[in-house]
Design a protein around this motif. Structure first.
Motif, PDB file in Angstrom:
ATOM      1  N   MET A 161       0.834  -1.202   0.000  1.00 15.00           N
ATOM      2  CA  MET A 161       0.000   0.000   0.000  1.00 15.00           C
ATOM      3  C   MET A 161       0.869   1.253   0.000  1.00 15.00           C
ATOM      4  O   MET A 161       0.580   2.224  -0.712  1.00 15.00           O
ATOM      5  CB  MET A 161      -0.930  -0.001   1.217  1.00 15.00           C
ATOM      6  N   GLU A 200      -7.029   5.784   4.434  1.00 16.21           N
ATOM      7  CA  GLU A 200      -6.896   4.323   4.473  1.00 16.21           C
ATOM      8  C   GLU A 200      -7.976   3.781   5.406  1.00 16.21           C
ATOM      9  O   GLU A 200      -8.047   4.161   6.574  1.00 16.21           O
ATOM     10  CB  GLU A 200      -5.507   3.928   4.970  1.00 16.21           C
ATOM     11  N   SER A 242     -11.980  -2.007   3.519  1.00 15.73           N
ATOM     12  CA  SER A 242     -12.568  -2.076   2.176  1.00 15.73           C
ATOM     13  C   SER A 242     -14.092  -2.141   2.212  1.00 15.73           C
ATOM     14  O   SER A 242     -14.764  -1.714   1.276  1.00 15.73           O
ATOM     15  CB  SER A 242     -12.006  -3.283   1.418  1.00 15.73           C
ATOM     16  N   ASP A 297     -18.208   2.164   3.165  1.00 11.21           N
ATOM     17  CA  ASP A 297     -18.752   2.933   2.043  1.00 11.21           C
ATOM     18  C   ASP A 297     -18.242   4.367   2.154  1.00 11.21           C
ATOM     19  O   ASP A 297     -18.767   5.159   2.926  1.00 11.21           O
ATOM     20  CB  ASP A 297     -20.281   2.894   2.091  1.00 11.21           C
ATOM     21  N   GLN A 348      -9.728   5.320  -5.947  1.00 15.72           N
ATOM     22  CA  GLN A 348      -9.794   4.373  -4.837  1.00 15.72           C
ATOM     23  C   GLN A 348      -9.040   3.126  -5.259  1.00 15.72           C
ATOM     24  O   GLN A 348      -9.187   2.672  -6.395  1.00 15.72           O
ATOM     25  CB  GLN A 348     -11.260   4.056  -4.539  1.00 15.72           C
ATOM     26  N   LYS A 349      -8.216   2.601  -4.366  1.00 17.82           N
ATOM     27  CA  LYS A 349      -7.465   1.386  -4.696  1.00 17.82           C
ATOM     28  C   LYS A 349      -7.560   0.407  -3.534  1.00 17.82           C
ATOM     29  O   LYS A 349      -7.277   0.747  -2.392  1.00 17.82           O
ATOM     30  CB  LYS A 349      -6.012   1.715  -4.998  1.00 17.82           C
ATOM     31  N   LYS A 350      -7.978  -0.817  -3.864  1.00 16.36           N
ATOM     32  CA  LYS A 350      -8.229  -1.835  -2.845  1.00 16.36           C
ATOM     33  C   LYS A 350      -7.044  -2.773  -2.715  1.00 16.36           C
ATOM     34  O   LYS A 350      -6.435  -3.191  -3.694  1.00 16.36           O
ATOM     35  CB  LYS A 350      -9.479  -2.629  -3.228  1.00 16.36           C
ATOM     36  N   PHE A 351      -6.725  -3.117  -1.449  1.00 17.04           N
ATOM     37  CA  PHE A 351      -5.671  -4.072  -1.118  1.00 17.04           C
ATOM     38  C   PHE A 351      -6.237  -5.052  -0.089  1.00 17.04           C
ATOM     39  O   PHE A 351      -6.014  -4.898   1.107  1.00 17.04           O
ATOM     40  CB  PHE A 351      -4.441  -3.364  -0.530  1.00 17.04           C
ATOM     41  N   LYS A 369      -8.322  -6.348   2.617  1.00 17.91           N
ATOM     42  CA  LYS A 369      -9.239  -5.792   3.609  1.00 17.91           C
ATOM     43  C   LYS A 369      -9.127  -4.283   3.757  1.00 17.91           C
ATOM     44  O   LYS A 369      -9.937  -3.663   4.450  1.00 17.91           O
ATOM     45  CB  LYS A 369      -8.998  -6.452   4.969  1.00 17.91           C
ATOM     46  N   SER A 370      -8.097  -3.685   3.146  1.00 16.89           N
ATOM     47  CA  SER A 370      -7.893  -2.242   3.254  1.00 16.89           C
ATOM     48  C   SER A 370      -7.967  -1.577   1.882  1.00 16.89           C
ATOM     49  O   SER A 370      -7.590  -2.173   0.876  1.00 16.89           O
ATOM     50  CB  SER A 370      -6.526  -1.937   3.882  1.00 16.89           C
ATOM     51  N   THR A 371      -8.430  -0.340   1.873  1.00 13.64           N
ATOM     52  CA  THR A 371      -8.536   0.448   0.648  1.00 13.64           C
ATOM     53  C   THR A 371      -8.035   1.860   0.922  1.00 13.64           C
ATOM     54  O   THR A 371      -8.278   2.416   1.999  1.00 13.64           O
ATOM     55  CB  THR A 371     -10.001   0.503   0.166  1.00 13.64           C
ATOM     56  N   SER A 416      -8.496   5.662  -0.354  1.00 12.52           N
ATOM     57  CA  SER A 416      -9.328   6.569  -1.129  1.00 12.52           C
ATOM     58  C   SER A 416      -8.638   7.938  -1.175  1.00 12.52           C
ATOM     59  O   SER A 416      -8.143   8.417  -0.164  1.00 12.52           O
ATOM     60  CB  SER A 416     -10.703   6.727  -0.485  1.00 12.52           C
TER      61      SER A 416
END
Length: 197
Positions: free
Chosen positions: A37, A165, A168, A171, A184-187, A189-191, A193
């Motif tokens: 991340m 951070e 995920s 909302d 927005q980028k998802k990794f 369980k975490s994202t 924005s």
């Protein structure tokens, strides 16, 4: 403060502090940003990090802010309310300063939500990185809503980018006051924005 050889650590991945080891606070009090991340975040920013003030709103080990300093940020501002985590953060910043005497940073041992005066006083372009405790932790159910409200009320236009951070499953709003979500980028369980003026 002395730390044992078994204290967990992470490593700065690029820039003038590349290879510097940072100690991590206990996982009960903080949750370090994963290396993948961090790398994605700084790749996304590219040269826009240079000469910006980088604010780490939930400082922890300081891994994001110290990486930002390593990559050319003009100053790091770290806000961490937990006293033990703040001691580790101070240790990490001293290690970084030993490597590069020109580093500029400030540490505030206080609650992030009491830092509006610090942020309003900024006069240089700034990036705010927020990695609050997950809202599923005990006593943290309203954490994201409090962060959203804080950002909506931010008055300083010098803070041109806010990265958030979060879990995920959360909302994330499309707008937060004058800030609009641009990416927005998802990794897992975490994202992360990204919100920009």
């Amino acid at each position: 403060m002395r730390f044992s050889k078994n204290t967990p650590s992470i490593t700065i991945s690029a820039g003038k502090l590349k290879g510097l080891k940072l100690l991590l606070p206990p996982t009960l009090t903080t949750r370090p940003t994963k290396a993948i991340m961090r790398e994605s975040f700084f790749n996304t920013l590219g040269g826009e990090i240079v000469d910006c003030v980088f604010i780490e709103g939930f400082g922890g080990s300081g891994s994001m802010g110290i990486e930002a300093l390593s990559r050319g940020a003009s100053e790091g501002i770290f806000i961490e309310r937990d006293s033990h985590s703040a001691q580790i953060l101070s240790h990490n910043l001293e290690s970084a300063k030993n490597r590069d005497k020109s580093l500029r940073y400030r540490i505030y041992t206080q609650d992030f939500f009491a830092s509006a005066d610090v942020l309003c006083a900024l006069t240089n372009h700034a990036i705010l990185y927020l990695d609050p405790p997950f809202s599923i932790r005990e006593g943290m159910a309203d954490m994201y809503q409090r962060c959203f409200e804080f950002v909506r009320n931010l008055e300083n236009p010098r803070i041109w980018l806010i990265a958030f951070e979060a879990m995920s499953a959360e909302d994330m709003p499309q707008t937060l006051g004058k800030y609009a979500k641009i990416k927005q980028k998802k990794f897992g369980k975490s994202t992360i924005s990204y919100y920009r003026i």
